[in-house]
Design a protein around this motif. Sequence first.
Motif, PDB file in Angstrom:
ATOM      1  N   SER A 253      12.277  38.701  16.042  1.00 39.07           N
ATOM      2  CA  SER A 253      11.959  39.794  16.960  1.00 39.07           C
ATOM      3  C   SER A 253      13.165  40.706  17.157  1.00 39.07           C
ATOM      4  N   GLN A 254      12.856  41.947  17.471  1.00 34.39           N
ATOM      5  CA  GLN A 254      13.881  42.949  17.755  1.00 34.39           C
ATOM      6  C   GLN A 254      13.447  43.705  19.000  1.00 34.39           C
ATOM      7  N   LEU A 255      14.340  43.804  19.965  1.00 33.20           N
ATOM      8  CA  LEU A 255      14.077  44.650  21.127  1.00 33.20           C
ATOM      9  C   LEU A 255      14.947  45.889  21.004  1.00 33.20           C
ATOM     10  N   ILE A 256      14.295  47.061  21.026  1.00 39.27           N
ATOM     11  CA  ILE A 256      15.060  48.309  21.074  1.00 39.27           C
ATOM     12  C   ILE A 256      14.962  48.792  22.515  1.00 39.27           C
ATOM     13  N   GLY A 257      16.026  48.595  23.270  1.00 35.73           N
ATOM     14  CA  GLY A 257      15.986  48.912  24.696  1.00 35.73           C
ATOM     15  C   GLY A 257      17.165  49.777  25.092  1.00 35.73           C
ATOM     16  N   THR A 258      17.287  49.971  26.406  1.00 37.64           N
ATOM     17  CA  THR A 258      18.462  50.669  26.939  1.00 37.64           C
ATOM     18  C   THR A 258      19.666  49.743  26.767  1.00 37.64           C
ATOM     19  N   ALA A 259      20.888  50.292  26.919  1.00 37.45           N
ATOM     20  CA  ALA A 259      22.082  49.439  26.851  1.00 37.45           C
ATOM     21  C   ALA A 259      22.180  48.668  28.166  1.00 37.45           C
ATOM     22  N   PHE A 260      21.849  47.380  28.097  1.00 35.62           N
ATOM     23  CA  PHE A 260      21.805  46.570  29.311  1.00 35.62           C
ATOM     24  C   PHE A 260      23.164  45.939  29.586  1.00 35.62           C
ATOM     25  N   GLU A 261      23.346  45.552  30.866  1.00 40.32           N
ATOM     26  CA  GLU A 261      24.559  44.830  31.250  1.00 40.32           C
ATOM     27  C   GLU A 261      24.482  43.408  30.693  1.00 40.32           C
ATOM     28  N   PRO A 262      25.648  42.732  30.554  1.00 40.49           N
ATOM     29  CA  PRO A 262      25.633  41.378  29.990  1.00 40.49           C
ATOM     30  C   PRO A 262      24.672  40.427  30.704  1.00 40.49           C
ATOM     31  N   ALA A 263      24.606  40.499  32.054  1.00 43.07           N
ATOM     32  CA  ALA A 263      23.716  39.569  32.768  1.00 43.07           C
ATOM     33  C   ALA A 263      22.256  39.837  32.394  1.00 43.07           C
ATOM     34  N   GLN A 264      21.898  41.093  32.180  1.00 45.35           N
ATOM     35  CA  GLN A 264      20.520  41.426  31.785  1.00 45.35           C
ATOM     36  C   GLN A 264      20.242  40.932  30.370  1.00 45.35           C
ATOM     37  N   LEU A 265      21.242  41.079  29.496  1.00 44.09           N
ATOM     38  CA  LEU A 265      21.070  40.597  28.116  1.00 44.09           C
ATOM     39  C   LEU A 265      20.946  39.077  28.083  1.00 44.09           C
ATOM     40  N   GLU A 266      21.797  38.433  28.890  1.00 39.45           N
ATOM     41  CA  GLU A 266      21.734  36.959  28.904  1.00 39.45           C
ATOM     42  C   GLU A 266      20.378  36.495  29.410  1.00 39.45           C
ATOM     43  N   ARG A 267      19.835  37.220  30.359  1.00 40.48           N
ATOM     44  CA  ARG A 267      18.508  36.851  30.864  1.00 40.48           C
ATOM     45  C   ARG A 267      17.457  36.980  29.749  1.00 40.48           C
ATOM     46  N   LEU A 268      17.524  38.073  29.013  1.00 41.98           N
ATOM     47  CA  LEU A 268      16.569  38.266  27.910  1.00 41.98           C
ATOM     48  C   LEU A 268      16.680  37.120  26.899  1.00 41.98           C
ATOM     49  N   ARG A 269      17.894  36.751  26.604  1.00 42.86           N
ATOM     50  CA  ARG A 269      18.129  35.678  25.631  1.00 42.86           C
ATOM     51  C   ARG A 269      17.642  34.323  26.186  1.00 42.86           C
ATOM     52  N   ARG A 270      17.917  34.103  27.475  1.00 46.26           N
ATOM     53  CA  ARG A 270      17.600  32.806  28.081  1.00 46.26           C
ATOM     54  C   ARG A 270      16.101  32.642  28.319  1.00 46.26           C
ATOM     55  N   GLU A 271      15.444  33.721  28.745  1.00 48.89           N
ATOM     56  CA  GLU A 271      14.055  33.571  29.217  1.00 48.89           C
ATOM     57  C   GLU A 271      13.010  33.943  28.176  1.00 48.89           C
ATOM     58  N   THR A 272      13.455  34.407  27.010  1.00 45.15           N
ATOM     59  CA  THR A 272      12.483  34.803  25.978  1.00 45.15           C
ATOM     60  C   THR A 272      12.957  34.281  24.622  1.00 45.15           C
ATOM     61  N   GLY A 273      12.132  34.466  23.604  1.00 44.31           N
ATOM     62  CA  GLY A 273      12.486  34.026  22.248  1.00 44.31           C
ATOM     63  C   GLY A 273      13.127  35.120  21.412  1.00 44.31           C
ATOM     64  N   LEU A 274      13.628  36.153  22.072  1.00 44.68           N
ATOM     65  CA  LEU A 274      14.196  37.316  21.366  1.00 44.68           C
ATOM     66  C   LEU A 274      15.363  36.902  20.461  1.00 44.68           C
ATOM     67  N   THR A 275      15.398  37.493  19.240  1.00 43.39           N
ATOM     68  CA  THR A 275      16.467  37.115  18.305  1.00 43.39           C
ATOM     69  C   THR A 275      17.394  38.264  17.918  1.00 43.39           C
ATOM     70  N   SER A 276      17.056  39.505  18.254  1.00 48.15           N
ATOM     71  CA  SER A 276      18.007  40.573  17.927  1.00 48.15           C
ATOM     72  C   SER A 276      17.819  41.743  18.896  1.00 48.15           C
ATOM     73  N   TYR A 277      18.855  42.556  18.981  1.00 44.13           N
ATOM     74  CA  TYR A 277      18.879  43.575  20.041  1.00 44.13           C
ATOM     75  C   TYR A 277      19.462  44.872  19.501  1.00 44.13           C
ATOM     76  N   THR A 278      18.812  45.953  19.886  1.00 37.08           N
ATOM     77  CA  THR A 278      19.226  47.293  19.465  1.00 37.08           C
ATOM     78  C   THR A 278      19.263  48.196  20.696  1.00 37.08           C
ATOM     79  N   ALA A 279      20.332  48.955  20.848  1.00 30.92           N
ATOM     80  CA  ALA A 279      20.373  49.970  21.916  1.00 30.92           C
ATOM     81  C   ALA A 279      20.902  51.244  21.250  1.00 30.92           C
ATOM     82  N   ASP A 280      20.057  52.241  21.178  1.00 33.36           N
ATOM     83  CA  ASP A 280      20.360  53.414  20.349  1.00 33.36           C
ATOM     84  C   ASP A 280      21.296  54.400  21.044  1.00 33.36           C
TER      85      ASP A 280
END
Length: 425
Positions: A253-280
Motif C-alpha cells: 500500500s501507498q498513502l499519498i497524504g499531507t506531510a504529517f508530523e512524526p507522531a501522526q506517521l507513527e500512528r498510521l504505521r502502528r494502527e494500519t497495514g500501510l507499507t509506504s508513504y508519499t507527501a508531494d
Amino acid sequence: MSTAIAQATPLHPVQGASELASVCARHPDVPRLVVLKTDVQRRGVHYTDRALALLDPERHSVTGTHIFGARDGRIAPRPESLLLRDGSSIITTPTPLEQRPYVVDHVDGRLALVDGGAPIEEVEYWPRPDYYAKRTRSGLPMKFVVSARPQRLNVFPYRHCHFWNDGEGCLFCDIVPQLRKGKDDLGIPARLDPEDVRETVAEALREPGRFVGICITAGSNTRGARPFDAEVDYYVEILRAIGASFRTPRFPSQLIGTAFEPAQLERLRRETGLTSYTADLEVLDERLFSWICPGKARWVGYREWKERLVRAVDVFGRGRVDTGIVAGVELARPHGFATEEEGLRRTLDEAEELASRGVSTVFIVWSPRPGTALAGQRNASLDYYVALAEGLHGLRARYGLPIDFDDYRHCGNHPDTDLSRLLRP
Ligand code: SF4
C-alpha cells in the motif's frame, strides 16, 4: 498500416515524430517507449470516433471517478488511459486538437498512436476489472469507490481539499471544480463511507493475479487538535477497512497524504497495514513552492515539509518514502525559472539532497488543465522531461534507493520510475 486510413486521420504538423526521434537519439539509454510515453503525457491525446467505437465498457476501463479533470475540461465516458506493448501505462487525458495532441486511431484493425498523420506505435485500452460491474450494499457503483489501473487499485476517499477554503489550493490543481462536477454529473459522494471501501476492495481482490498494490490519496484536511489530525483519523479508518481483506498485518500500500508530523506517521504505521508513504512537494524550490502551493506553504512550509519526509524514512524505512513533483510547473509564468537549464539543475540539486537523506523524488508530467489557476500555460519540452527522468533515476541508483512501491506496475505515472527496471542492485 493502411495509407488510406492514415490519410483520414486528422493531420497535424509533423514536427512531433522528428522531435521524438531526435530526443531518443540524444538519450540512448532511455527506451523509446519511455520517451514516447512521456511525450504522450506531455501533449495529451485525441480519440478519433473510430477509436472510440472500439471502446467496450464491458471489457475496457472507462473514465470513472474524474477526481482530476481532463485537458479538454469534459466529463464523458472515454478510455481511462492506454497500455503500451511493454506492459507499461500511459496515464493521459483527452486534449483539444488545437493543442496538437497525439491521435489515437483505429488503424489496420489495431489501436495506434498517430502523429503527423503517421501511425507510430500500437496501444491498447486498459482492461476493465470485474468489480466495475457491481454495486456496494449501499447502492454505490463500485467503480466510483475504487478505481483501477492495470495493476493497482486507487482509493480517493475524500474529494475536497481544505486548502481551497482559504483560496490556497495548488495552482496546477482542479480537485475542487472536479468535486462539484463529480457530485452533480456522476453522483459520487465527496467523502466515502469506509464500509463501501471495504466491500469494494474485497470484491476487487477476488480477481486473481491482477493487482499488486493499493494507493490511497485525498485532498488535505487541516482540521483536528493538531493540523491534519482529521485527515489522519480518516486514513486510519480507510486503511483499516482495506486491511480487512488481508490475512497479514501489512499489505502492499501507498498513502499519498499531507506531510504529517512524526507522531501522526507513527500512528498510521502502528494502527494500519500501510507499507509506504508519499507527501508531494510538487515543486523543488522554496520560493516557487510558496507561490504554487500556498496552502502547503502556510500550513507546513517548504523546509518543514522536507524534514517531515526525512523523518518518515525512520518510520517506514529506506526505499518506502518518496515525494512527487509536477514537473514543468517550475517553469510556469510569471514566477518560474527562466530557462529549462536552470529548472533542471535546481530541481535535481534539491532532489539529490533529499535522496542523500533517504527520500526519493518522482515526477508526473504537468498537464495544464482548464479548471486550474495555470490554465492556458505550456508544459516543458520533451528533452527536459527525459533528462529529468534520467536524472532522478540516476539519483536513486547513486544513493541505493529502491522505488518498487511507485514503479511502472504499482503506479505507471512516473517516467523516471519506469527506468527502475534498469536499476542495478
Ligand atoms: S494539496 Fe494541492 S494538489 Fe493536493 S488536492 Fe490540495 S490543492 Fe490539490
